[in-house]
Design a protein around this motif. Structure first.
Motif, PDB file in Angstrom:
ATOM      1  N   SER A 195       0.863  -1.334   0.041  1.00  0.00           N
ATOM      2  CA  SER A 195      -0.098   0.067  -0.025  1.00  0.00           C
ATOM      3  C   SER A 195       1.021   1.314   0.163  1.00  0.00           C
ATOM      4  O   SER A 195       0.591   2.348  -0.706  1.00  0.00           O
ATOM      5  CB  SER A 195      -0.937   0.029   1.304  1.00  0.00           C
ATOM      6  OG  SER A 195      -1.917  -1.173   1.163  1.00  0.00           O
ATOM      7  N   GLN A 212       2.512   1.657  -3.396  1.00  0.00           N
ATOM      8  CA  GLN A 212       1.473   2.071  -4.565  1.00  0.00           C
ATOM      9  C   GLN A 212       1.211   3.696  -4.240  1.00  0.00           C
ATOM     10  O   GLN A 212       1.106   4.353  -5.494  1.00  0.00           O
ATOM     11  CB  GLN A 212       0.133   1.214  -4.527  1.00  0.00           C
ATOM     12  CG  GLN A 212      -0.725   1.704  -5.415  1.00  0.00           C
ATOM     13  CD  GLN A 212      -0.604   1.424  -6.910  1.00  0.00           C
ATOM     14  OE1 GLN A 212       0.300   0.511  -7.171  1.00  0.00           O
ATOM     15  NE2 GLN A 212      -0.768   2.352  -7.791  1.00  0.00           N
ATOM     16  N   ALA A 213       0.938   3.952  -3.177  1.00  0.00           N
ATOM     17  CA  ALA A 213       0.621   5.419  -2.722  1.00  0.00           C
ATOM     18  C   ALA A 213       1.928   6.336  -3.087  1.00  0.00           C
ATOM     19  O   ALA A 213       1.780   7.428  -3.673  1.00  0.00           O
ATOM     20  CB  ALA A 213       0.390   5.611  -1.213  1.00  0.00           C
ATOM     21  N   PHE A 235      -3.138   5.813  -0.124  1.00  0.00           N
ATOM     22  CA  PHE A 235      -2.781   5.190   1.259  1.00  0.00           C
ATOM     23  C   PHE A 235      -4.027   4.772   2.051  1.00  0.00           C
ATOM     24  O   PHE A 235      -3.894   3.669   2.335  1.00  0.00           O
ATOM     25  CB  PHE A 235      -1.588   5.817   2.102  1.00  0.00           C
ATOM     26  CG  PHE A 235      -0.945   4.971   2.957  1.00  0.00           C
ATOM     27  CD1 PHE A 235      -0.177   3.823   2.870  1.00  0.00           C
ATOM     28  CD2 PHE A 235      -1.196   5.443   4.319  1.00  0.00           C
ATOM     29  CE1 PHE A 235       0.195   3.122   3.575  1.00  0.00           C
ATOM     30  CE2 PHE A 235      -0.566   4.379   5.218  1.00  0.00           C
ATOM     31  CZ  PHE A 235       0.116   3.354   5.121  1.00  0.00           C
ATOM     32  N   LEU A 295      -6.335   2.227   0.373  1.00  0.00           N
ATOM     33  CA  LEU A 295      -5.858   0.902   0.527  1.00  0.00           C
ATOM     34  C   LEU A 295      -5.603   0.442   1.725  1.00  0.00           C
ATOM     35  O   LEU A 295      -5.814  -0.948   2.053  1.00  0.00           O
ATOM     36  CB  LEU A 295      -4.421   1.001  -0.369  1.00  0.00           C
ATOM     37  CG  LEU A 295      -4.497   1.171  -1.669  1.00  0.00           C
ATOM     38  CD1 LEU A 295      -2.773   1.505  -2.479  1.00  0.00           C
ATOM     39  CD2 LEU A 295      -5.053   0.170  -2.581  1.00  0.00           C
ATOM     40  N   ALA A 296      -5.298   1.299   2.897  1.00  0.00           N
ATOM     41  CA  ALA A 296      -5.100   0.749   4.251  1.00  0.00           C
ATOM     42  C   ALA A 296      -5.896   1.473   5.111  1.00  0.00           C
ATOM     43  O   ALA A 296      -5.370   1.976   6.048  1.00  0.00           O
ATOM     44  CB  ALA A 296      -3.882   0.687   4.594  1.00  0.00           C
TER      45      ALA A 296
END
Length: 131
Positions: free
Chosen positions: A42, A45-46, A71, A74-75
């Motif tokens: 995550s 990707q962020a 972020f 995703l989390a």
């Protein structure tokens, strides 16, 4: 059907206890590693999305907003310390070497308690200026 003696049953209980300890330890390690790997994914990707947004818009604030948006989407269940998510431009726009980079660190603690202290997880994203 032959019944086992009570000493055989006791030996089986001891064997089970020894094997169960190993299996539970292995299971906790798998869960902990999987959680940390998901957080790192995550974060990476962020960081990539933030660097891309900053490079396209030439704006650190737009990149930082994108990082936060991606972020936490995703989390969403994480609540530990996040730092360093501000994009930084290295070079001047128009140069071949111009890059936007985002290096973020997320500090968490062990879910299972096997590892004491903080666990820092780092990720970096980079994108050439102007996409």
């Amino acid at each position: 059907m032959v019944k086992g003696s009570s000493s055989d049953r006791g030996a089986s209980a001891v064997e089970f206890a020894l094997v169960a300890i190993l299996l539970v330890t292995l299971l906790m390690g798998i869960l902990e590693f999987g959680r940390l790997w998901a957080i790192q994914g995550s974060l990476a990707q962020a960081s990539r999305d933030a660097a891309r947004t900053a490079a396209i818009t030439d704006s650190a604030s737009a990149g930082e907003s994108k990082f936060t948006e991606v972020f936490w989407a995703l989390a969403p269940s994480l609540s530990d310390t996040l730092s360093g998510s501000t994009p930084v431009r290295n070079g001047t726009v128009g140069d071949e070497a111009c890059r936007w980079t985002v290096t973020a660190t997320y500090t968490t603690r062990s879910m299972t308690g096997f590892w004491p202290g903080d666990i820092p997880i780092r990720a970096q994203g980079a994108m050439r200026c102007n996409g």
